[in-house]
Design a protein around this motif. Sequence first.
Motif, mmCIF file in Angstrom:
data_model
loop_
_atom_site.group_PDB
_atom_site.id
_atom_site.type_symbol
_atom_site.label_atom_id
_atom_site.label_comp_id
_atom_site.label_asym_id
_atom_site.label_seq_id
_atom_site.Cartn_x
_atom_site.Cartn_y
_atom_site.Cartn_z
ATOM 1 N N ASN C 171 -21.962 -1.828 -36.218
ATOM 2 C CA ASN C 171 -21.797 -2.157 -34.714
ATOM 3 C C ASN C 171 -20.723 -2.934 -34.638
ATOM 4 O OD1 ASN C 171 -22.490 -1.470 -32.258
ATOM 5 N ND2 ASN C 171 -24.168 -3.340 -32.360
ATOM 6 N N GLU C 175 -17.911 -0.948 -27.435
ATOM 7 C CA GLU C 175 -18.756 0.042 -26.618
ATOM 8 C C GLU C 175 -17.708 0.755 -25.759
ATOM 9 O OE1 GLU C 175 -23.190 0.516 -24.768
ATOM 10 O OE2 GLU C 175 -22.401 -1.387 -25.919
ATOM 11 N N GLN C 225 -19.713 8.670 -33.034
ATOM 12 C CA GLN C 225 -18.825 8.359 -31.710
ATOM 13 C C GLN C 225 -17.617 8.943 -31.603
ATOM 14 O OE1 GLN C 225 -17.524 3.918 -32.057
ATOM 15 N NE2 GLN C 225 -16.386 5.041 -30.982
ATOM 16 N N ARG C 249 -15.695 -5.181 -30.739
ATOM 17 C CA ARG C 249 -16.705 -5.740 -29.831
ATOM 18 C C ARG C 249 -16.042 -7.231 -29.945
ATOM 19 N NH1 ARG C 249 -21.247 -7.726 -30.870
ATOM 20 N NH2 ARG C 249 -21.377 -6.822 -33.136
#
Lengths: 334, 334, 334, 334
Positions: C171, C175, C225, C249
Amino acid sequence: MLNVAIIGASGYAGADLSLIVAKHPNLQIGGLYVSEGSADAGKLLSSLYPRLHSYVDLPLQPLTAEALNDVKKCDIVCLATAHVVSMRLAPELVDAGCKVFDLSGAYRVNDPAFYPEYYGFEHENLKYLEQAVYGLAEWNAEEIKKTNLIAVAGCYPTASLSALKPLAVNNLIAEGSMPIINAVSGVTGSGRKASLTNSFCEVSLNAYGVFKHRHRPEISHHLGQKVLFQPHLGNFKRGILATIYVQLRDGVTDEMIEKAYKEKYAGQNIVRIVDHWPAVKDVEFTPFCDIHYQREGNTLVVCSAIDNLQKGAAAHTMQCINIRFGFEPTAGLL
Amino acid sequence: MLNVAIIGASGYAGADLSLIVAKHPNLQIGGLYVSEGSADAGKLLSSLYPRLHSYVDLPLQPLTAEALNDVKKCDIVCLATAHVVSMRLAPELVDAGCKVFDLSGAYRVNDPAFYPEYYGFEHENLKYLEQAVYGLAEWNAEEIKKTNLIAVAGCYPTASLSALKPLAVNNLIAEGSMPIINAVSGVTGSGRKASLTNSFCEVSLNAYGVFKHRHRPEISHHLGQKVLFQPHLGNFKRGILATIYVQLRDGVTDEMIEKAYKEKYAGQNIVRIVDHWPAVKDVEFTPFCDIHYQREGNTLVVCSAIDNLQKGAAAHTMQCINIRFGFEPTAGLL
Amino acid sequence: MLNVAIIGASGYAGADLSLIVAKHPNLQIGGLYVSEGSADAGKLLSSLYPRLHSYVDLPLQPLTAEALNDVKKCDIVCLATAHVVSMRLAPELVDAGCKVFDLSGAYRVNDPAFYPEYYGFEHENLKYLEQAVYGLAEWNAEEIKKTNLIAVAGCYPTASLSALKPLAVNNLIAEGSMPIINAVSGVTGSGRKASLTNSFCEVSLNAYGVFKHRHRPEISHHLGQKVLFQPHLGNFKRGILATIYVQLRDGVTDEMIEKAYKEKYAGQNIVRIVDHWPAVKDVEFTPFCDIHYQREGNTLVVCSAIDNLQKGAAAHTMQCINIRFGFEPTAGLL
Amino acid sequence: MLNVAIIGASGYAGADLSLIVAKHPNLQIGGLYVSEGSADAGKLLSSLYPRLHSYVDLPLQPLTAEALNDVKKCDIVCLATAHVVSMRLAPELVDAGCKVFDLSGAYRVNDPAFYPEYYGFEHENLKYLEQAVYGLAEWNAEEIKKTNLIAVAGCYPTASLSALKPLAVNNLIAEGSMPIINAVSGVTGSGRKASLTNSFCEVSLNAYGVFKHRHRPEISHHLGQKVLFQPHLGNFKRGILATIYVQLRDGVTDEMIEKAYKEKYAGQNIVRIVDHWPAVKDVEFTPFCDIHYQREGNTLVVCSAIDNLQKGAAAHTMQCINIRFGFEPTAGLL
């Protein structure tokens, strides 16, 4: 300005020739043609060769019967076509009053027996074959001036003959010996069509056509003696390097060799006797033929390098055109 | 497991050899060395050659006096060093009980006069020069088994002799004639050091070293007759293609030629008589030497192709090691 | 020894795979096949690929109905075939009890809508598409062990996913951002068939397939993604270099990135996190995927390099076979 | 005829420039110079570059104090010299009345802070730095006409800015976004000097200079916004292909993009908006910059291709000379 029609303009030699004509001070392109059924008919030449954008933004026209009539009105017709196509077209165009420069093998050897053996067809136009002059610019200028059908020399023969003829005409080669021509050509030499042989992943460096290549008898015929010619395919796009091994006659001195080359090529712009072993890169995208030689006893090693699409095809054609029309010898070339 | 020290491991041949040793079932790397002042000392070999990561993650040690003592404890020492360095190191290592495989030119010709003329130095260890065996694996196996100093054949000589020796030992070459070897080598042949000659932008295809290349007398010496050897630099990394022109003796039949090659190489794994003209890509990254020939009258054209770093250096060394120690002939190689 | 049938063995990936199988300690070639009408049927594989001589001297058999029965008796079947051929053959072979490793795109994305859009056909075997496991060796080992139909990852996706998945699963990617994959492939990637696109004289360096390449949704699907994927054709035979631009991020630290890569790949033999920008030559003819990255603020540049025929096809297939059968992870590869 | 002195004529850009000057209808070479201690001093330029034989057969003169006086008498001086050398020479030559065209990085960015950070030296001639005009021919013609010191744009910046400026000046790039420039350069870009990096055997395809390349701030400065610039070294001699990823502002229509490019470049001869993805071969040995783009949503991919020695150096210099003196825009170039 004279008009030049180029038939077979979509191939590598035709494209190079189009660019040379476009830059020539006395010439303009009268039309670019491809065979009637070609998938390239109707396209811009520059869509096949983006580097020609701005120089040659003309369409490739299909060579219909009607188009052929337009061609016949041109002063000069260059045939970058298949051998059989050239064999059939050339007489008709000569008869129409055009000066014809044939880049194929159809009129290079004035011996009818040569064609069935090496090209697989009977020559159908022997009268024209007889008139045709071999377009080796530095050697046949006087005859080129007088003919309307010039058979421009092949790529390997140009590299080979430019290096060997000074020795042969001065009788420096040992009688009974056979010069050995070891030549490596770039892949454009095999034409612009897809085949596994010229696929990027398959090209490497290898011999081919041992003893049997069509350019061997072409060289022998115009040299006036037998040669051994061994072509190779190399992993580069443009260029030919010929490394030639010659047995000299007894009594040949260094001076005799030097004189043979210097007398022929001194003051010449295109064939250059250089002081180092020529490399393919030295002549890439140029009209030059670079020659260097060295001797040990009666053995002479001569190297000659050309760009196979320039001095080996398009630029050589332009030299012949310049000679035929009395233009500057290097017009369009330098 | 025997220990192998490789001196000069940072060069192209040394790196290839390190990988072969690392894959060999009976060998392990005892140490990788570079000259004491080398800028590569202390680096991992795999930092110079990332493709060796996971295979050979060992440091390049400077060859100090102390390191040399470690080398002497190894069973096998491979010298991928400069000619003079090899000339001086080999005797000391042989005396220490090592089996020495020298990839340089220092012990290849058992004639002291050869060194000043072609290498520019007097040979300082004539006794060892006398004992040294020329490492041409398919030809000198019996002698290789008995010596402690093997002078592995050079790259061009390996390609040339593999193709010519079957003809010479069967007396098929016309007396007084001189085979012509036209060879093209990839750029790794000129070593891993920066020079304008092997700069990417300068490499093309050109002849060099006409008449005077060191490998010419090496070939002549081990063939037992004079040759004309003409090297070229080609625009590829690995490989040698030798195109060889031989004048045959009168009376030589096709069967005699076939027998000469087949008897020697039938059942051999590394030298392969193939049914097509070999290409450099066929042998790239392999230990093979591919040979093909064709004849016309008394002229024979033979081509042989090798990877200059494999059959021309590292793999050939391993063949010699396998012979010397009685390992499987292709151990580490296939 | 388990038997491996390779269908489509005449292509570049098939040939590499044949060699790997031939060297594998637990496997042997059960048969090499080409399509029934192929011009290569009956030839030795080594006549197409002389570098395989001595390694793989087996014929390419036409895949007749009878031959297919022989294939079904093999333990392992590798499909290096056209997408539609694979789609149809795989179920039949799985049902016959074979473990099937498909190198085509026919079973890579478990979403039926993908096929008409990107491959131009409706998938005919949805049940098998559901069972198929994506053969990304470092990521799907547990699932690979349990299935009989492995869809080996594509070449570009392997290079891309190996570099991006550590970031995605941890992660670390901003985003809403879309990683950009700028990739250059060698010409073997377009297969062994003559076309003007992969002609030696036409290859250069250029983009193609902008926005629409089939590997883009394959990458997105398995990354979880969207990505922007831009392929290029480069003037080399083997290899892919992917340069990837990632928006991180907020709050991602250097340690988090390092951990993401190290935890996944530490101790791995095939994917290597290296300390320099990888080059195509580092992985040519090897099974490796080399990865390096550097960050500036929230921008991360990651490069990964593979040999498109090895880690991008044949070696990756063998990794999957080794996983499926519990062999050494690098058997046949190092 | 105006006289042009070229200082640093032995390098790749200098050699290309010499040829262009030699062909130019309004210019002649006033002298070719190398640094005083250069090993090339006294040699003919054509001995370094045999392809220039017959075109430029002039010696490379050492730039002694006396020679510098000769240089000052030339109308035009082109500096193909090291950055520091250019920084020091340019003012003296401008003061002597020459029009100076600097191909180095010494006067490209009118911000003194740039030099210590990216070039490692303090700029010593701030007054001249202020007057210098950035030689981006299609964009700064009006200013070029008025200055005596033109800092010809760098190779990567020319490829990048030609593609990006139409978007930037029309405010089409999303605020806060950073265009990503992924560029691959041929090896001539690293100059004509031996180094392991540009050795034939070491060149492959790899990224370098991540985040820190000097051309990044040059591009940002002249674009008026930050960019991410990622250079790569590719295995070809000449050319740059830049693949550029741009985030568009919301509301940008296809028409706005087309208008931005067309309005700027319609009727231009050197920058060409083409209808296909440009390849390096399309522009090799030409002065062109070929641009093509395609969009998906708010993402635009733009490719531009140039010959790094032509539009990236020598031809671009000549465009600036033509502008400065009111010659035909493409004189010497087409």
